[in-house]
Design a protein around this motif. Sequence first.
Motif, PDB file in Angstrom:
ATOM      1  N   ASN A   1       0.805  -1.222   0.000  1.00  0.00           N
ATOM      2  CA  ASN A   1       0.000   0.000   0.000  1.00  0.00           C
ATOM      3  C   ASN A   1       0.842   1.277   0.000  1.00  0.00           C
ATOM      4  N   VAL A   2       0.253   2.329  -0.573  1.00  0.00           N
ATOM      5  CA  VAL A   2       0.905   3.643  -0.691  1.00  0.00           C
ATOM      6  C   VAL A   2      -0.136   4.738  -0.511  1.00  0.00           C
ATOM      7  N   PRO A   3       0.285   5.973  -0.194  1.00  0.00           N
ATOM      8  CA  PRO A   3      -0.624   7.117  -0.270  1.00  0.00           C
ATOM      9  C   PRO A   3      -0.777   7.561  -1.724  1.00  0.00           C
ATOM     10  N   PRO A   4      -1.805   8.330  -2.049  1.00  0.00           N
ATOM     11  CA  PRO A   4      -1.999   8.776  -3.434  1.00  0.00           C
ATOM     12  C   PRO A   4      -0.776   9.516  -3.977  1.00  0.00           C
ATOM     13  N   ARG A   5      -0.326   9.098  -5.143  1.00  0.00           N
ATOM     14  CA  ARG A   5       0.826   9.691  -5.827  1.00  0.00           C
ATOM     15  C   ARG A   5       2.089   9.653  -4.969  1.00  0.00           C
ATOM     16  N   LEU A   6       2.087   8.770  -3.982  1.00  0.00           N
ATOM     17  CA  LEU A   6       3.260   8.549  -3.135  1.00  0.00           C
ATOM     18  C   LEU A   6       3.661   9.796  -2.363  1.00  0.00           C
ATOM     19  N   ARG A   7       2.675  10.609  -1.980  1.00  0.00           N
ATOM     20  CA  ARG A   7       2.980  11.893  -1.380  1.00  0.00           C
ATOM     21  C   ARG A   7       2.376  12.035   0.017  1.00  0.00           C
TER      22      ARG A   7
ATOM     23  N   TYR B   1       6.488   4.772 -10.887  1.00  0.00           N
ATOM     24  CA  TYR B   1       5.806   6.050 -10.984  1.00  0.00           C
ATOM     25  C   TYR B   1       5.700   6.772  -9.652  1.00  0.00           C
ATOM     26  N   ALA B   2       5.810   8.110  -9.721  1.00  0.00           N
ATOM     27  CA  ALA B   2       5.387   8.971  -8.624  1.00  0.00           C
ATOM     28  C   ALA B   2       4.226   9.837  -9.094  1.00  0.00           C
ATOM     29  N   ASP B   3       3.803   9.634 -10.325  1.00  0.00           N
ATOM     30  CA  ASP B   3       2.675  10.310 -10.954  1.00  0.00           C
ATOM     31  C   ASP B   3       1.838   9.251 -11.648  1.00  0.00           C
TER      32      ASP B   3
ATOM     33  N   PRO C   1       0.624   6.868 -14.455  1.00  0.00           N
ATOM     34  CA  PRO C   1       1.507   6.320 -15.481  1.00  0.00           C
ATOM     35  C   PRO C   1       1.302   6.877 -16.887  1.00  0.00           C
ATOM     36  N   ASP C   2       0.271   7.691 -17.111  1.00  0.00           N
ATOM     37  CA  ASP C   2       0.088   8.284 -18.435  1.00  0.00           C
ATOM     38  C   ASP C   2       0.693   9.692 -18.521  1.00  0.00           C
ATOM     39  N   MET C   3       1.351  10.156 -17.437  1.00  0.00           N
ATOM     40  CA  MET C   3       1.924  11.494 -17.415  1.00  0.00           C
ATOM     41  C   MET C   3       3.426  11.444 -17.672  1.00  0.00           C
ATOM     42  N   PRO C   4       3.993  12.523 -18.251  1.00  0.00           N
ATOM     43  CA  PRO C   4       5.451  12.595 -18.358  1.00  0.00           C
ATOM     44  C   PRO C   4       6.083  12.562 -16.969  1.00  0.00           C
ATOM     45  N   ARG C   5       7.309  12.114 -16.901  1.00  0.00           N
ATOM     46  CA  ARG C   5       8.003  12.023 -15.614  1.00  0.00           C
ATOM     47  C   ARG C   5       8.331  13.423 -15.115  1.00  0.00           C
ATOM     48  N   SER C   6       7.885  13.736 -13.909  1.00  0.00           N
ATOM     49  CA  SER C   6       8.143  15.056 -13.348  1.00  0.00           C
ATOM     50  C   SER C   6       9.407  15.063 -12.497  1.00  0.00           C
TER      51      SER C   6
ATOM     52  N   PHE D   1      11.891  22.485  -4.684  1.00  0.00           N
ATOM     53  CA  PHE D   1      11.906  21.486  -5.761  1.00  0.00           C
ATOM     54  C   PHE D   1      10.651  20.621  -5.719  1.00  0.00           C
ATOM     55  N   ILE D   2      10.259  20.185  -4.524  1.00  0.00           N
ATOM     56  CA  ILE D   2       9.053  19.361  -4.406  1.00  0.00           C
ATOM     57  C   ILE D   2       7.834  20.122  -4.913  1.00  0.00           C
ATOM     58  N   THR D   3       7.710  21.379  -4.534  1.00  0.00           N
ATOM     59  CA  THR D   3       6.577  22.199  -4.977  1.00  0.00           C
ATOM     60  C   THR D   3       6.575  22.344  -6.494  1.00  0.00           C
ATOM     61  N   TRP D   4       7.709  22.638  -7.059  1.00  0.00           N
ATOM     62  CA  TRP D   4       7.787  22.833  -8.506  1.00  0.00           C
ATOM     63  C   TRP D   4       7.451  21.549  -9.260  1.00  0.00           C
ATOM     64  N   TYR D   5       8.019  20.436  -8.819  1.00  0.00           N
ATOM     65  CA  TYR D   5       7.741  19.177  -9.506  1.00  0.00           C
ATOM     66  C   TYR D   5       6.266  18.793  -9.367  1.00  0.00           C
ATOM     67  N   SER D   6       5.699  19.001  -8.184  1.00  0.00           N
ATOM     68  CA  SER D   6       4.305  18.627  -7.957  1.00  0.00           C
ATOM     69  C   SER D   6       3.345  19.448  -8.800  1.00  0.00           C
ATOM     70  N   GLN D   7       3.736  20.683  -9.143  1.00  0.00           N
ATOM     71  CA  GLN D   7       2.873  21.561  -9.930  1.00  0.00           C
ATOM     72  C   GLN D   7       3.247  21.590 -11.408  1.00  0.00           C
ATOM     73  N   ALA D   8       4.158  20.711 -11.814  1.00  0.00           N
ATOM     74  CA  ALA D   8       4.733  20.805 -13.158  1.00  0.00           C
ATOM     75  C   ALA D   8       3.691  20.762 -14.271  1.00  0.00           C
ATOM     76  N   PHE D   9       2.648  19.956 -14.101  1.00  0.00           N
ATOM     77  CA  PHE D   9       1.670  19.782 -15.169  1.00  0.00           C
ATOM     78  C   PHE D   9       0.315  20.386 -14.817  1.00  0.00           C
ATOM     79  N   GLN D  10       0.338  21.333 -13.877  1.00  0.00           N
ATOM     80  CA  GLN D  10      -0.858  22.091 -13.533  1.00  0.00           C
ATOM     81  C   GLN D  10      -0.796  23.458 -14.199  1.00  0.00           C
ATOM     82  N   PRO D  11      -1.933  24.154 -14.320  1.00  0.00           N
ATOM     83  CA  PRO D  11      -1.905  25.504 -14.911  1.00  0.00           C
ATOM     84  C   PRO D  11      -0.927  26.396 -14.153  1.00  0.00           C
ATOM     85  N   PRO D  12      -0.234  27.304 -14.842  1.00  0.00           N
ATOM     86  CA  PRO D  12       0.747  28.186 -14.175  1.00  0.00           C
ATOM     87  C   PRO D  12       0.123  28.954 -13.017  1.00  0.00           C
ATOM     88  N   ARG D  13       0.914  29.103 -11.944  1.00  0.00           N
ATOM     89  CA  ARG D  13       0.480  29.871 -10.781  1.00  0.00           C
ATOM     90  C   ARG D  13       1.392  31.083 -10.607  1.00  0.00           C
TER      91      ARG D  13
END
Length: 461
Positions: free
Chosen positions: A129-135, A210-212, A214-219, A323-335
């Motif tokens: 078992n894991v938490p969602p997205r390993l986070r 995966y940490a995302d 599996p259909d997403m690019p590697r962040s 770094f964690i924040t940037w990677y986690s938001q990599a494929f979200q709309p710009p903030r």
Amino acid sequence: MTATLASDTTFFTATQLAAAIREGRVSAAEAMEAQLERIAAVNPLLNAIITLDEGAARDGARAADDAIARGEAVGPLHGVPVTLKDGHATAGMRTTVGLTAWADYIPTADSTVAARLRKAGAIIIGKTNVPPRLRDLQTFNPIFGRTGNPWDVTRTPGGSSGGAAAAVAAGLAPLDIGSDAGGSIRVPAHLCGVYGFKPTQSSVPTTGSYADPPDMPRSFRLLFDIGPLARGVDDLILAHRIIAGADGLDTEVPPVATHEEPEPRLDRLRVAFAPEFPGVPTALDIAEAIAGFAGAIDIGGARVGQALPRHDFAAERALFSDFITWYSQAFQPPRENSPTLSAFLEALNQRDEFIYAWERFFDDWDVLVCPAMMCTAFHHQEMGTPIPVDGVETSYWSALSHACRFNLTGHPAVVVPIGLDREGLPIGVQLVGRRHSDMKLLAAAKALARLTDGFVRPPGL
């Protein structure tokens, strides 16, 4: 084979069990039945293994015995049942990364890690078992629910490899492969009283892991490392030798030297220790256990001194968070706080400076002995709720502060259990070495682990 031996195999290390199967002291089928019986009895209490393929497990064990009967050459994990953290793709076996959208996802191909374990003869029996997205620091997701700690089911086994650590500690599997982007192998190993290894960055391919979704690019091009959890250092060494090195697919991973290093004599080791890091809370029981362990190393003949590099530990921790924040938001709309390319390159340059500082430190020391986490296993709670450390409410994410800096810098780190706190909960120590010194660090960990009681079975299981 006697019933006693069959029962005992569930707490063999992977190395011990592989040898017993090769030498005919136990069959793979008998060992597998004992393993499945223990899972049936104990896993409902813990919820560590969340996908189990009993049919494939038994078929694999019979095939392993047939291969030995035919006199075929066998691999170093031949016939050994293993589990995998539910972020490593396994052909024909559900892989969810803890996400409801992927609750029924069944890969058609193995991750590099899974493929290499199978080639070594291991039988992958299920996923942990894991938490969602390993986070998270804990292990809970809306598909499978919460995993309990084998030492006290009201407490967390840690995260994100919490299911893996709980399974290994409880005798449900001798070996699991986790992943670690901020302490996700080392924190659960510490909390559950097992051994864990985060290798030098980019030593093990992440292909199919995966940490995302599996259909997403590697962040996570940085920070994310893959390594084993086990009940002894020999198993960490064996597993790392199997899974490490270039696969031709993960372009970040170069050829890696995995020849086994001789165990060093204690009187030839230079061991620095730090009961705590500047500005980072640490429970008194943990600090005292580390000081006591350092004393035992000193008595054993090593050169021992209390030392740390002289740099800004708070800035190092803050850079990891960036770094964690940037990677986690990599494929979200710009903030508003999304980094520019120049800011990202500046951060990489700052990261280099911290790497240089640690490498200069390891010019003088072979190993750093330090905490893996600020406290022992805490009670299940909502993510983000402050965690008590010696009665003081402490920021939830501060719990990563001992481990995460070595994801930032890429240094290898081993967790070895060294005792219990006043509540009878495990304490693990983190052993850190120079980048790309993985096999030397593991050899040193083996020598230092001889000064401890080693793995201890959780009471009541």
